[in-house]
Design a protein around this motif. Structure first.
Motif, PDB file in Angstrom:
ATOM      1  N   ALA A 211       2.428   1.782  -3.377  1.00  0.00           N
ATOM      2  CA  ALA A 211       1.424   2.220  -4.351  1.00  0.00           C
ATOM      3  C   ALA A 211       0.992   3.659  -4.105  1.00  0.00           C
TER       4      ALA A 211
ATOM      5  N   GLN B 217       0.825  -1.204   0.000  1.00  0.00           N
ATOM      6  CA  GLN B 217       0.000   0.000   0.000  1.00  0.00           C
ATOM      7  C   GLN B 217       0.863   1.259   0.000  1.00  0.00           C
ATOM      8  N   ARG B 218       1.951   1.234   0.745  1.00  0.00           N
ATOM      9  CA  ARG B 218       2.860   2.390   0.766  1.00  0.00           C
ATOM     10  C   ARG B 218       3.512   2.598  -0.589  1.00  0.00           C
TER      11      ARG B 218
ATOM     12  N   THR C 140      -0.745   4.701  -1.515  1.00  0.00           N
ATOM     13  CA  THR C 140      -2.056   4.766  -0.852  1.00  0.00           C
ATOM     14  C   THR C 140      -1.938   5.279   0.571  1.00  0.00           C
ATOM     15  N   ILE C 141      -0.838   4.928   1.260  1.00  0.00           N
ATOM     16  CA  ILE C 141      -0.608   5.379   2.638  1.00  0.00           C
ATOM     17  C   ILE C 141       0.793   5.971   2.727  1.00  0.00           C
ATOM     18  N   ASN C 142       1.008   6.753   3.789  1.00  0.00           N
ATOM     19  CA  ASN C 142       2.343   7.300   3.995  1.00  0.00           C
ATOM     20  C   ASN C 142       3.209   6.308   4.776  1.00  0.00           C
TER      21      ASN C 142
ATOM     22  N   ASP D 296      -0.663   7.456   8.875  1.00  0.00           N
ATOM     23  CA  ASP D 296      -1.813   6.923   8.127  1.00  0.00           C
ATOM     24  C   ASP D 296      -2.241   5.552   8.646  1.00  0.00           C
ATOM     25  N   THR D 297      -1.356   4.911   9.425  1.00  0.00           N
ATOM     26  CA  THR D 297      -1.618   3.546   9.897  1.00  0.00           C
ATOM     27  C   THR D 297      -1.573   3.487  11.412  1.00  0.00           C
TER      28      THR D 297
ATOM     29  N   LYS E  48      -6.101   5.981   7.678  1.00  0.00           N
ATOM     30  CA  LYS E  48      -6.436   5.214   6.482  1.00  0.00           C
ATOM     31  C   LYS E  48      -6.449   3.710   6.749  1.00  0.00           C
TER      32      LYS E  48
ATOM     33  N   VAL F 184      -8.188   0.063   1.009  1.00  0.00           N
ATOM     34  CA  VAL F 184      -7.373   1.102   1.641  1.00  0.00           C
ATOM     35  C   VAL F 184      -7.443   2.346   0.760  1.00  0.00           C
ATOM     36  N   PRO F 185      -7.769   3.493   1.324  1.00  0.00           N
ATOM     37  CA  PRO F 185      -8.063   3.720   2.748  1.00  0.00           C
ATOM     38  C   PRO F 185      -9.444   3.200   3.136  1.00  0.00           C
TER      39      PRO F 185
END
Length: 411
Positions: free
Chosen positions: A180, A177-178, A182-184, A241-242, A267, A402-403
């Motif tokens: 991609a 996810q990171r 999508t999250i920090n 974000d997590t 997220k 996600v998110p």
């Protein structure tokens, strides 16, 4: 102590059917009208909620299923016998668990003893199970010590894996996810200062660090904590974000509710034991959707769906979507091992559990060094079901969302 023996033996077997089953049996078999099983379980205390959702209902369901089918076949004795149950309340205290197991083995003289709920209690009970030679199917214990324990206690079987299994799977999912975008890169971790939380945190901290995440918060909280506002308030200002909490059921529920009140809606919102419980959507309301946690199921499995139906019909509630199915599968394994041995020979039963392959509701199971290694490790609430996610590479896995959706404000 609540002795459920007579009620359980007769469940699913009419008096006439019982008389017919016993007629003409050898004297020894007539003396033994049932296979006696016992267990100590948390009916009261801090562990009662977990045990009452994951363990006790599955013991009741297994006994009901076995007895309705006529019992367990002991081919060497030429009989098929129903199950009879003796149950103790361990009051959520490990020392009570150990005392009850000793009583079951030495005074009640049960044939087989089933394990209690929880990591700490199963670790405490391991030496006693081993001393009396009873197979210990630890279906609710998460520990990285499983390989060493299985080698030390030859009668122990560890069905939920270790903290590194869950931590590494979560990190692997979040790396994707990171990468991609999508999250920090920031992660906050809170963990209960007890067996499960310690084991998961010990594995997760280096896994996140090695994967290049920045741990902006990594602290434990005392067992029994109910006010999580200080943690939430501190974490909410750190830009992560997590959020990950290796929590027990009361904490899981309180963290959800208090995060919604504080409008802390990262997220990725990942929690521990209790996230997969059927009561979680009722506690979280519409905010359960998108929440991640340990475990998961294949919602498209016909065997799992049929198991859910029987569980609800008997217990009036759904099982959880993590250790419940594994608990029931462990009992299916036990029954198949007994029938293959053809007698209540605990050494032979343990040997069969170690080496055999079994047909269960979670598919074919073959233990590796007394451990179940085919695990659902990360799940997520999607469309009303707590599903296993894609990275586990199991049939029926789903892609993560996600998110997660923003919280619906508390009313």
């Amino acid at each position: 102590m609540t002795n459920l023996s007579r009620r359980t033996v007769m469940q699913g077997l009419g008096v006439g059917a019982m008389a017919t089953a016993l007629a003409g049996l050898p004297v020894f078999a007539q003396d033994r009208t049932a296979i006696r099983i016992g267990y100590a379980i948390s009916k009261t205390g801090a562990n009662a909620a977990g045990a009452g959702i994951t363990t006790t209902p599955n013991y009741l369901l297994w006994v009901d299923d076995v007895n309705k089918a006529g019992g367990i076949k002991l081919s060497k004795l030429g009989v098929t016998l129903p199950l009879e149950v003796t149950e103790y309340d361990d009051r959520s205290a490990a020392e009570e668990t150990v005392r009850a197991i000793e009583r079951l083995a030495t005074q009640d003289n049960v044939d087989l003893i089933l394990p209690t709920w929880g990591t700490g209690a199963n670790l405490a009970a391991g030496p006693t199970f081993d001393r009396f030679g009873h197979p210990q199917l630890a279906a609710t214990a998460v520990t990285d010590m499983a390989p060493q324990l299985a080698a030390r206690w030859k009668h122990s079987f560890w069905m939920l894996g270790g903290g590194h299994d869950y931590a590494n799977a979560l990190v692997e999912l979040l790396v994707k996810q990171r990468d991609a975008g999508t999250i920090n890169n920031k992660v906050a971790i809170a963990s209960v200062a007890d067996g499960f939380g310690i084991d998961l945190s010990k594995a997760a901290t280096p896994a996140f660090t090695e994967a290049g995440f920045e741990l902006v918060y990594d602290k434990t909280y005392p067992l029994g904590t109910s006010d999580f506002a200080p943690i939430i308030n501190e974490v909410s200002g750190l830009g992560a974000d997590t959020f990950v909490a290796f929590s027990y059921p009361p904490d899981t529920f309180a963290l959800t509710q208090q995060a919604v009140v504080a409008d802390f809606s990262p997220k990725v919102f990942y929690l521990g034991v209790g996230t997969a419980f059927p009561i979680y959507p009722g506690i979280a309301g519409p905010n359960h959707n998108g929440v991640m946690g340990v475990g998961g199921i294949d919602p498209d499995s016909e065997a799992v769906a049929a198991y859910f139906e029987r569980h609800i019909a008997l217990n009036g509630q759904a099982p959880d979507s993590w250790a419940s199915a594994i608990t029931y599968a462990s009992l299916e394994m036990l029954q198949q091992a007994i029938e293959r041995v053809g007698d209540i020979d605990r050494e032979a039963i343990s040997a069969e559990l170690s080496s055999g392959e079994f047909d269960t509701i979670i598919g074919k199971v073959k233990l590796v060094d007394n451990q179940l290694r085919s695990l659902w490790t990360v799940g997520q609430w999607q469309d009303g079901k707590f599903v296993g996610l894609a990275h586990t590479e199991r049939d029926g896995s789903r892609d993560p969302v996600v998110p997660k959706p923003d919280w619906v404000p508390a009313t």
